[in-house]
Design a protein around this motif. Structure first.
Motif, short mmCIF file in Angstrom:
data_model
loop_
_atom_site.label_atom_id
_atom_site.label_comp_id
_atom_site.label_asym_id
_atom_site.label_seq_id
_atom_site.Cartn_x
_atom_site.Cartn_y
_atom_site.Cartn_z
N GLU A 1 -10.55 27.69 -31.76
CA GLU A 1 -10.47 26.64 -32.56
C GLU A 1 -9.10 26.15 -32.52
OE1 GLU A 1 -10.69 28.09 -36.58
OE2 GLU A 1 -12.58 28.92 -36.43
N ALA A 2 -8.07 26.84 -32.37
CA ALA A 2 -6.63 26.57 -31.98
C ALA A 2 -6.59 25.74 -30.63
CB ALA A 2 -5.70 27.54 -32.18
N ALA A 3 -7.33 26.26 -29.54
CA ALA A 3 -7.35 25.68 -28.09
C ALA A 3 -7.92 24.41 -28.25
CB ALA A 3 -7.83 26.80 -27.43
N ARG A 4 -9.09 24.07 -29.03
CA ARG A 4 -9.59 22.79 -29.14
C ARG A 4 -8.63 21.74 -29.59
NH1 ARG A 4 -13.86 25.44 -31.72
NH2 ARG A 4 -15.49 26.24 -30.10
N GLN A 5 -7.93 22.25 -30.76
CA GLN A 5 -6.99 21.12 -31.14
C GLN A 5 -5.78 20.92 -30.19
OE1 GLN A 5 -7.40 19.83 -34.48
NE2 GLN A 5 -9.17 20.98 -34.41
N VAL A 6 -5.30 21.92 -29.56
CA VAL A 6 -4.20 21.76 -28.85
C VAL A 6 -4.89 20.88 -27.61
CG1 VAL A 6 -3.12 22.97 -26.70
CG2 VAL A 6 -3.14 23.79 -29.08
N ALA A 7 -6.13 21.13 -26.98
CA ALA A 7 -6.79 20.27 -25.87
C ALA A 7 -6.80 18.84 -26.36
CB ALA A 7 -8.07 20.99 -25.47
N GLU A 8 -7.21 18.69 -27.55
CA GLU A 8 -7.17 17.12 -28.06
C GLU A 8 -5.86 16.64 -27.88
OE1 GLU A 8 -8.94 15.87 -31.94
OE2 GLU A 8 -10.55 17.36 -31.70
N LEU A 9 -4.91 17.24 -28.23
CA LEU A 9 -3.46 16.53 -27.91
C LEU A 9 -3.13 16.50 -26.73
CD1 LEU A 9 -0.80 15.87 -29.17
CD2 LEU A 9 0.05 18.41 -29.05
N VAL A 10 -3.49 17.37 -25.67
CA VAL A 10 -3.53 17.10 -24.41
C VAL A 10 -4.08 16.03 -23.75
CG1 VAL A 10 -3.79 18.13 -21.99
CG2 VAL A 10 -2.79 19.61 -23.82
N ASP A 11 -5.35 15.78 -24.26
CA ASP A 11 -5.97 14.63 -23.85
C ASP A 11 -5.58 13.27 -24.23
OD1 ASP A 11 -8.10 16.26 -22.66
OD2 ASP A 11 -9.43 16.06 -24.47
N TRP A 12 -4.93 13.23 -25.63
CA TRP A 12 -4.34 12.02 -26.37
C TRP A 12 -3.27 11.59 -25.36
CZ3 TRP A 12 0.14 10.76 -27.93
CH2 TRP A 12 0.40 9.52 -28.66
N ILE A 13 -2.32 12.63 -24.85
CA ILE A 13 -1.03 12.62 -24.17
C ILE A 13 -1.71 11.88 -22.83
CG2 ILE A 13 0.61 13.50 -22.97
CD1 ILE A 13 1.13 15.57 -25.47
N GLU A 14 -2.62 12.43 -22.27
CA GLU A 14 -2.81 11.92 -21.02
C GLU A 14 -3.68 10.58 -20.85
OE1 GLU A 14 -5.65 14.89 -19.12
OE2 GLU A 14 -3.98 16.27 -18.58
N GLY A 15 -4.27 10.25 -22.00
CA GLY A 15 -4.70 9.00 -22.26
C GLY A 15 -3.83 7.80 -22.70
N ASN A 16 -2.74 8.39 -23.10
CA ASN A 16 -1.59 7.38 -23.61
C ASN A 16 -0.42 7.50 -22.60
OD1 ASN A 16 -2.52 5.89 -26.31
ND2 ASN A 16 -3.23 8.13 -26.37
N LEU A 17 -0.46 8.01 -21.76
CA LEU A 17 0.62 8.29 -20.74
C LEU A 17 1.22 7.07 -20.22
CD1 LEU A 17 2.34 10.69 -19.83
CD2 LEU A 17 0.99 10.96 -17.57
#
Length: 109
Positions: free
Chosen positions: A81-97
C-alpha cells in the motif's frame, strides 16, 4: 518528535523510496539482487534501509534454513500500500520533470 514524521522519513528517504519501488515492481528479491537494482546504494545503507522498513512493518525478511544462508525480501500488505503511494509520487515527478526543471531555472535566475 511525532511518530508519523519518523515513518514518513523512512518511506521517503533516498534509499527507502528506491527499495519500496524495486520490491513493488520486481517482487521478492535477495539482498544482492536488490543492491544491483538500486544503483549507487552501499551494502551498509541497503542493510540499514531494509532493517528500518522491516521494523516499520513494510518489508518482510524471510531467512531460509540452508547453507549458505538464503534471505529474501518482499513487501508486506501494508508495504505494498505504501509503495503504491510512493510510486504514484515518483510517477508524478517524472511526468512533471520539465515543469519542475523550468521552475528551478526561473528561481535560480
Amino acid at each position: 518528535m511525532c511518530p508519523s514524521r519518523e515513518v514518513l522519513q523512512h518511506l521517503t528517504s533516498r534509499w527507502g523510496v528506491l527499495v519500496l519501488v524495486a520490491l513493488l515492481l520486481g517482487g521478492t528479491h535477495r539482498f544482492s539482487e536488490l543492491r544491483r537494482k538500486i544503483d549507487g546504494v552501499s551494502e551498509k545503507m541497503l542493510a540499514q534501509t531494509l532493517q528500518t522498513l522491516e521494523a516499520d512493518g513494510f518489508v518482510r525478511r524471510t531467512a531460509h534454513p540452508v547453507v549458505p544462508p538464503h534471505v529474501e525480501y518482499s513487501l508486506t500488505r501494508m508495504g505494498e500500500e505504501a509503495a503504491r503511494q510512493v510510486a504514484e509520487l515518483v510517477d508524478w515527478i517524472e511526468g512533471n520533470l520539465p515543469r519542475i526543471l523550468t521552475g528551478r531555472e526561473t528561481t535560480e535566475a
